[in-house]
Scaffold this motif. Structure first.
Motif, mmCIF file in Angstrom:
data_model
loop_
_atom_site.group_PDB
_atom_site.id
_atom_site.type_symbol
_atom_site.label_atom_id
_atom_site.label_comp_id
_atom_site.label_asym_id
_atom_site.label_seq_id
_atom_site.Cartn_x
_atom_site.Cartn_y
_atom_site.Cartn_z
ATOM 1 N N TYR A 183 0.836 -1.203 0.000
ATOM 2 C CA TYR A 183 0.000 0.000 0.000
ATOM 3 C C TYR A 183 0.867 1.248 0.000
ATOM 4 O O TYR A 183 0.609 2.205 -0.742
ATOM 5 C CB TYR A 183 -0.906 -0.048 1.224
ATOM 6 C CG TYR A 183 -1.750 1.185 1.467
ATOM 7 C CD1 TYR A 183 -2.982 1.347 0.841
ATOM 8 C CD2 TYR A 183 -1.333 2.172 2.364
ATOM 9 C CE1 TYR A 183 -3.768 2.469 1.092
ATOM 10 C CE2 TYR A 183 -2.108 3.286 2.614
ATOM 11 C CZ TYR A 183 -3.320 3.432 1.972
ATOM 12 O OH TYR A 183 -4.095 4.549 2.220
ATOM 13 N N GLN A 184 1.927 1.249 0.830
ATOM 14 C CA GLN A 184 2.817 2.402 0.917
ATOM 15 C C GLN A 184 3.523 2.654 -0.417
ATOM 16 O O GLN A 184 3.628 3.791 -0.877
ATOM 17 C CB GLN A 184 3.851 2.195 2.024
ATOM 18 C CG GLN A 184 4.769 3.387 2.259
ATOM 19 C CD GLN A 184 4.021 4.625 2.711
ATOM 20 O OE1 GLN A 184 3.235 4.561 3.658
ATOM 21 N NE2 GLN A 184 4.226 5.748 2.044
ATOM 22 N N GLU A 185 3.988 1.595 -1.065
ATOM 23 C CA GLU A 185 4.628 1.733 -2.378
ATOM 24 C C GLU A 185 3.646 2.258 -3.418
ATOM 25 O O GLU A 185 4.019 3.047 -4.297
ATOM 26 C CB GLU A 185 5.198 0.391 -2.827
ATOM 27 C CG GLU A 185 6.416 -0.050 -2.040
ATOM 28 C CD GLU A 185 6.816 -1.479 -2.331
ATOM 29 O OE1 GLU A 185 7.986 -1.828 -2.089
ATOM 30 O OE2 GLU A 185 5.949 -2.279 -2.805
ATOM 31 N N THR A 186 2.398 1.839 -3.299
ATOM 32 C CA THR A 186 1.363 2.310 -4.226
ATOM 33 C C THR A 186 1.156 3.815 -4.093
ATOM 34 O O THR A 186 1.073 4.537 -5.096
ATOM 35 C CB THR A 186 0.042 1.564 -3.959
ATOM 36 O OG1 THR A 186 0.252 0.161 -4.124
ATOM 37 C CG2 THR A 186 -1.057 2.037 -4.893
ATOM 38 N N LYS A 220 -6.597 5.355 4.005
ATOM 39 C CA LYS A 220 -7.893 5.156 3.360
ATOM 40 C C LYS A 220 -7.725 4.285 2.116
ATOM 41 O O LYS A 220 -6.620 4.071 1.626
ATOM 42 C CB LYS A 220 -8.509 6.509 2.975
ATOM 43 C CG LYS A 220 -8.842 7.374 4.185
ATOM 44 C CD LYS A 220 -9.567 8.645 3.768
ATOM 45 C CE LYS A 220 -9.964 9.475 4.992
ATOM 46 N NZ LYS A 220 -10.677 10.712 4.609
ATOM 47 N N GLU A 221 -8.857 3.792 1.608
ATOM 48 C CA GLU A 221 -8.836 3.070 0.340
ATOM 49 C C GLU A 221 -8.286 3.973 -0.759
ATOM 50 O O GLU A 221 -8.442 5.205 -0.715
ATOM 51 C CB GLU A 221 -10.261 2.638 -0.044
ATOM 52 C CG GLU A 221 -10.847 1.556 0.841
ATOM 53 C CD GLU A 221 -10.495 0.163 0.375
ATOM 54 O OE1 GLU A 221 -9.626 0.025 -0.527
ATOM 55 O OE2 GLU A 221 -11.081 -0.793 0.918
ATOM 56 N N VAL A 222 -7.669 3.382 -1.759
ATOM 57 C CA VAL A 222 -7.233 4.150 -2.919
ATOM 58 C C VAL A 222 -8.483 4.589 -3.684
ATOM 59 O O VAL A 222 -9.294 3.748 -4.078
ATOM 60 C CB VAL A 222 -6.322 3.310 -3.841
ATOM 61 C CG1 VAL A 222 -5.911 4.108 -5.067
ATOM 62 C CG2 VAL A 222 -5.091 2.828 -3.083
ATOM 63 N N PRO A 223 -8.694 5.907 -3.881
ATOM 64 C CA PRO A 223 -9.916 6.385 -4.555
ATOM 65 C C PRO A 223 -10.017 5.891 -5.994
ATOM 66 O O PRO A 223 -9.031 5.460 -6.601
ATOM 67 C CB PRO A 223 -9.758 7.914 -4.506
ATOM 68 C CG PRO A 223 -8.794 8.172 -3.396
ATOM 69 C CD PRO A 223 -7.849 7.014 -3.404
ATOM 70 N N PHE A 273 -0.790 -7.074 -7.667
ATOM 71 C CA PHE A 273 -1.383 -7.030 -6.335
ATOM 72 C C PHE A 273 -0.956 -5.771 -5.586
ATOM 73 O O PHE A 273 0.170 -5.304 -5.739
ATOM 74 C CB PHE A 273 -0.947 -8.230 -5.502
ATOM 75 C CG PHE A 273 -1.521 -9.548 -5.921
ATOM 76 C CD1 PHE A 273 -2.846 -9.868 -5.637
ATOM 77 C CD2 PHE A 273 -0.742 -10.488 -6.586
ATOM 78 C CE1 PHE A 273 -3.380 -11.089 -6.019
ATOM 79 C CE2 PHE A 273 -1.264 -11.713 -6.960
ATOM 80 C CZ PHE A 273 -2.583 -12.013 -6.681
ATOM 81 N N ILE A 274 -1.870 -5.273 -4.747
ATOM 82 C CA ILE A 274 -1.543 -4.298 -3.704
ATOM 83 C C ILE A 274 -1.821 -4.983 -2.378
ATOM 84 O O ILE A 274 -2.919 -5.513 -2.172
ATOM 85 C CB ILE A 274 -2.389 -3.015 -3.823
ATOM 86 C CG1 ILE A 274 -2.178 -2.346 -5.191
ATOM 87 C CG2 ILE A 274 -2.047 -2.038 -2.692
ATOM 88 C CD1 ILE A 274 -3.100 -1.159 -5.437
ATOM 89 N N THR A 330 -7.096 1.096 9.173
ATOM 90 C CA THR A 330 -8.229 2.017 9.043
ATOM 91 C C THR A 330 -8.915 1.953 7.686
ATOM 92 O O THR A 330 -9.959 2.582 7.488
ATOM 93 C CB THR A 330 -7.750 3.462 9.271
ATOM 94 O OG1 THR A 330 -6.617 3.723 8.423
ATOM 95 C CG2 THR A 330 -7.346 3.670 10.721
ATOM 96 N N ALA A 331 -8.336 1.200 6.738
ATOM 97 C CA ALA A 331 -8.875 1.187 5.375
ATOM 98 C C ALA A 331 -9.893 0.079 5.132
ATOM 99 O O ALA A 331 -10.592 0.118 4.125
ATOM 100 C CB ALA A 331 -7.729 1.044 4.369
ATOM 101 N N ARG A 332 -9.994 -0.878 6.061
ATOM 102 C CA ARG A 332 -10.814 -2.054 5.806
ATOM 103 C C ARG A 332 -11.723 -2.384 6.977
ATOM 104 O O ARG A 332 -11.614 -1.823 8.057
ATOM 105 C CB ARG A 332 -9.906 -3.258 5.503
ATOM 106 C CG ARG A 332 -9.068 -3.098 4.206
ATOM 107 C CD ARG A 332 -9.958 -3.241 2.999
ATOM 108 N NE ARG A 332 -9.380 -2.732 1.782
ATOM 109 C CZ ARG A 332 -8.778 -3.472 0.848
ATOM 110 N NH1 ARG A 332 -8.614 -4.758 1.022
ATOM 111 N NH2 ARG A 332 -8.352 -2.908 -0.260
#
Length: 306
Positions: free
Chosen positions: A156-159, A174-177, A193-194, A200-202
């Motif tokens: 997630y951080q790399e994304t 948060k979720e990626v918008p 994959f991410i 807090t995102a799920r």
């Protein structure tokens, strides 16, 4: 549409063949129940009166998968879902208010185990479609390549860092918008994959990684070419105390989840799984502009239609 539905029929056959060969048993999914998945990214649930009791129409059978896998160990279901998505979600071309997903769950599995399963499933289905429907894909002006496995994996951080390098600013936690998800999807020509979303995102059912507190042992599978999310999954929080603690963090009322919490008290085995949307998979394989072109009787958010 006839061509798309023929391909979709083969997609469903391919999914079933693959999972059965892997030892999974198909079960019938519930359509209504006392509660349903609360973690549905801004969509609303549908409530009905069921003989005087307030019931929900399923937005996901995730809680029932944890019940079924106690006995079946490896199970899947073609699961119908209702999510009243915001009207503005139409601009993404990938949201329906009524859709089907293949829900998969495996006892004693890690999220890495089911990521491997998901990528092999996608590889198998694409191989099956390109081998049988090459001419039909050409009629749809679609060039589909069978994806190479293993898929690339980004945290997630790399994304977020990759998106920021392209001028997008995504808030951590948060979720990626939608817009940013489409942008990162368009950067690649193969699925990827991410992993490791923040707590807090799920929802309360994804398991925290106790070697990396605040991080979940979960993933999203993303289609390339701008098609966005393919599947979402992870390991499940399976302890009573753990689920109640997470419910309190997310603001859920434990009193609404009586049968589910009683099941956890009784004891549930660790498991992992994912759900992959049938219409989105059809859209990607066929190269369709919008997901509602992948279903004969589409229910598009905000549009009242038969």
């Amino acid at each position: 549409m006839i061509t798309v539905l023929k391909i979709q029929d083969e997609i469903l056959s391919g999914i079933r063949d693959f999972l059965r060969n892997e030892g999974f048993l198909e079960v019938l999914a519930p359509i209504i129940g006392p509660v349903t998945d609360p973690g549905i990214r801004g969509a609303k649930q549908v409530a009905i009166d069921y003989y005087g009791a307030p019931f929900k129409v399923m937005s996901s059978m995730i809680l029932y998968k944890q019940m079924a896998v106690r006995s079946l160990r490896k199970m899947f279901a073609l699961s119908p879902n209702i999510r009243l998505e915001p009207v503005e979600s139409r601009v993404t071309g990938r949201h329906l208010a009524e859709f089907r997903q293949v829900d998969v769950e495996q006892a004693e599995a890690t999220y890495r185990d089911v990521m491997c399963l998901a990528e092999r499933l996608l590889h198998y289905v694409c191989q099956k479609i390109t081998g049988k429907f090459g001419e039909e894909l050409r009629q749809l002006n679609r060039t589909l390549r069978v994806p190479k496995i293993p898929f690339k994996v980004f945290t997630y951080q790399e994304t977020l860092e990759l998106l920021r390098s392209e001028g997008f600013n995504v808030e951590y936690g948060k979720e990626v918008p939608w817009k940013e998800e489409r942008a990162i999807s368009a950067m690649f020509e193969e699925p990827f994959f991410i992993i490791d979303y923040p707590l807090t995102a799920r929802g309360f059912y994804d398991k925290e990684d106790f070697n990396s507190l605040g991080i979940l042992r979960d993933f999203d599978l993303i289609y390339p070419e701008g098609f966005g999310e393919a599947a979402s999954g992870g390991e499940r929080e399976h302890t009573y105390k753990g689920v109640v603690k997470r419910m309190q963090l997310t603001g859920e009322d434990p009193a609404k989840y009586g049968w589910y919490l009683e099941m956890l008290k009784d004891g549930v085995c660790p498991s992992a799984g994912f759900g992959i949307g049938v219409e989105r998979l059809t859209r990607w394989i066929c190269g369709l502009e919008a997901v509602w072109e992948a279903v004969p009787f589409p229910k598009v958010p905000g549009i009242v239609s038969p």
